[in-house]
Scaffold this motif. Sequence first.
Motif, mmCIF file in Angstrom:
data_model
loop_
_atom_site.group_PDB
_atom_site.id
_atom_site.type_symbol
_atom_site.label_atom_id
_atom_site.label_comp_id
_atom_site.label_asym_id
_atom_site.label_seq_id
_atom_site.Cartn_x
_atom_site.Cartn_y
_atom_site.Cartn_z
ATOM 1 N N LEU A 60 -2.789 18.649 1.901
ATOM 2 C CA LEU A 60 -2.182 17.706 1.815
ATOM 3 C C LEU A 60 -1.910 16.908 2.506
ATOM 4 N N ALA A 61 -0.913 17.517 3.991
ATOM 5 C CA ALA A 61 -1.163 17.320 4.836
ATOM 6 C C ALA A 61 -1.024 16.333 5.725
ATOM 7 N N THR A 62 -2.553 16.818 5.404
ATOM 8 C CA THR A 62 -4.016 15.895 6.030
ATOM 9 C C THR A 62 -3.843 14.387 5.316
ATOM 10 N N ILE A 63 -3.697 14.277 4.214
ATOM 11 C CA ILE A 63 -4.072 13.243 3.631
ATOM 12 C C ILE A 63 -3.019 12.200 3.372
ATOM 13 N N ALA A 64 -1.996 12.814 3.537
ATOM 14 C CA ALA A 64 -0.576 11.874 3.433
ATOM 15 C C ALA A 64 -0.559 10.981 4.415
ATOM 16 N N PRO A 65 -0.674 9.678 3.990
ATOM 17 C CA PRO A 65 -0.371 8.301 5.387
ATOM 18 C C PRO A 65 1.081 8.428 5.956
ATOM 19 N N ALA A 66 0.876 7.726 6.057
ATOM 20 C CA ALA A 66 1.917 7.204 7.817
ATOM 21 C C ALA A 66 3.021 6.853 7.014
ATOM 22 N N HIS A 67 3.245 5.680 5.937
ATOM 23 C CA HIS A 67 3.447 5.390 5.267
ATOM 24 C C HIS A 67 3.417 5.453 3.800
ATOM 25 N N GLY A 68 4.729 5.764 2.719
ATOM 26 C CA GLY A 68 4.056 6.366 1.576
ATOM 27 C C GLY A 68 3.960 8.047 1.245
ATOM 28 N N GLY A 69 3.430 8.058 2.690
ATOM 29 C CA GLY A 69 2.725 9.674 2.252
ATOM 30 C C GLY A 69 3.991 11.093 1.658
ATOM 31 N N GLU A 70 5.297 10.372 2.437
ATOM 32 C CA GLU A 70 6.587 11.511 2.017
ATOM 33 C C GLU A 70 6.387 11.862 1.054
ATOM 34 N N GLY A 71 6.073 12.002 0.012
ATOM 35 C CA GLY A 71 5.701 12.636 -1.237
ATOM 36 C C GLY A 71 4.759 13.679 -1.140
ATOM 37 N N ARG B 173 0.225 -1.003 0.103
ATOM 38 C CA ARG B 173 0.375 0.295 -0.403
ATOM 39 C C ARG B 173 1.168 1.004 -0.098
ATOM 40 N N ALA B 174 2.003 1.121 1.063
ATOM 41 C CA ALA B 174 3.198 2.315 1.002
ATOM 42 C C ALA B 174 3.313 2.898 -0.578
ATOM 43 N N ASP B 175 3.607 1.695 -1.235
ATOM 44 C CA ASP B 175 4.552 1.679 -2.351
ATOM 45 C C ASP B 175 3.459 1.930 -3.416
ATOM 46 N N ALA B 176 1.887 1.912 -3.437
ATOM 47 C CA ALA B 176 1.347 2.519 -4.335
ATOM 48 C C ALA B 176 0.789 3.934 -4.417
ATOM 49 N N TRP B 177 1.466 4.334 -2.636
ATOM 50 C CA TRP B 177 0.771 5.578 -2.133
ATOM 51 C C TRP B 177 1.964 6.654 -2.886
ATOM 52 N N SER B 178 3.570 5.903 -3.211
ATOM 53 C CA SER B 178 4.382 6.481 -3.759
ATOM 54 C C SER B 178 4.170 6.720 -5.261
ATOM 55 N N ARG B 179 4.019 5.598 -6.274
ATOM 56 C CA ARG B 179 3.816 5.336 -6.926
ATOM 57 C C ARG B 179 2.839 6.698 -7.357
ATOM 58 N N ALA B 180 1.828 6.749 -7.126
ATOM 59 C CA ALA B 180 0.470 7.722 -7.528
ATOM 60 C C ALA B 180 1.535 8.589 -7.066
ATOM 61 N N THR B 181 2.226 9.050 -6.412
ATOM 62 C CA THR B 181 2.288 10.789 -5.665
ATOM 63 C C THR B 181 3.560 10.808 -6.796
ATOM 64 N N VAL B 182 4.816 10.422 -7.459
ATOM 65 C CA VAL B 182 5.180 10.244 -8.269
ATOM 66 C C VAL B 182 4.676 10.572 -9.628
ATOM 67 N N GLU B 183 3.256 9.691 -10.498
ATOM 68 C CA GLU B 183 2.211 10.461 -11.006
ATOM 69 C C GLU B 183 1.725 12.082 -10.971
ATOM 70 N N LEU B 184 1.498 12.449 -10.063
ATOM 71 C CA LEU B 184 1.232 13.043 -9.173
ATOM 72 C C LEU B 184 1.474 14.345 -10.152
ATOM 73 N N CYS B 185 2.888 14.136 -9.436
ATOM 74 C CA CYS B 185 3.977 15.493 -9.198
ATOM 75 C C CYS B 185 4.221 15.116 -11.348
ATOM 76 N N GLN B 186 4.172 14.345 -11.647
ATOM 77 C CA GLN B 186 4.670 14.376 -13.039
ATOM 78 C C GLN B 186 3.184 14.872 -13.808
#
Length: 236
Positions: A116-127, A55-68
């Motif tokens: 953005l800070a509110t929806i960021a999960p504890a794991h995978g929300g660093e982006g 799940r954390a990896d899925a959030w990280s990939r989605a954040t990369v796509e969001l930035c792009q």
Amino acid sequence: MTPAIAAAISTALAVWLWTGPDAATARLIRLTSTEHPLRWRTLRQRITRPHPARRADAWSRATVELCQALSAELTAGRTPGEALTRALAAVDFPDPDALRPLVAAARDGGDVPTALATIAPAHGGEGLRRLAACWEVSVTAGAGLSALVERVGSTLRASQAHRQDVAAQLAGPRATARMLAVLPALGLLMAGALGMRPLAFLFGSLPGIACLVTGMTLDACGLWWTNRMALRAQSS
């Protein structure tokens, strides 16, 4: 029951214990097997919930796509709020319902960094937290948001590539550890096929029971330690 059949059953049981659900999950299934179908469906949803690491990896990939997507929208000349709204609509996040506060803030001109800070999960929300900091800097200092978002996206892509490389390198040791964990059961199967009656020794005498408990304990400790080292290597 012949020793060979008993050894085969022991092998299958060992494989199921390693690949099947944990003891707590199995206990829940037994306790609720006769309950209402709605409760059973709820239990199945909880059991099949994605692993925290995936799940954390899925959030990280989605954040990369969001930035792009956000960087592309900003480069096209759209306002930050409109660019973020369009970028959010173009990205498939693991939990779309959690994005509602962010979508509302971007659409209505609200506090986007806080959302953005509110929806960021504890794991995978660093982006997402980095993106919130960039948005805050852009609002307060007037820095170019497109350049900041592009830099965050580049950093996240590099981190993701590093994690994938580490996971690929750890695939071999993990597979070896699992194979070694099953080898004792295969040894019992071979011994039973040769007529050595290993189960009679393991379950029928005090030294055998001591050997069985010690071997199972060491096997479990080895699996736990291997998994612990792999997780520490992935998080470094």
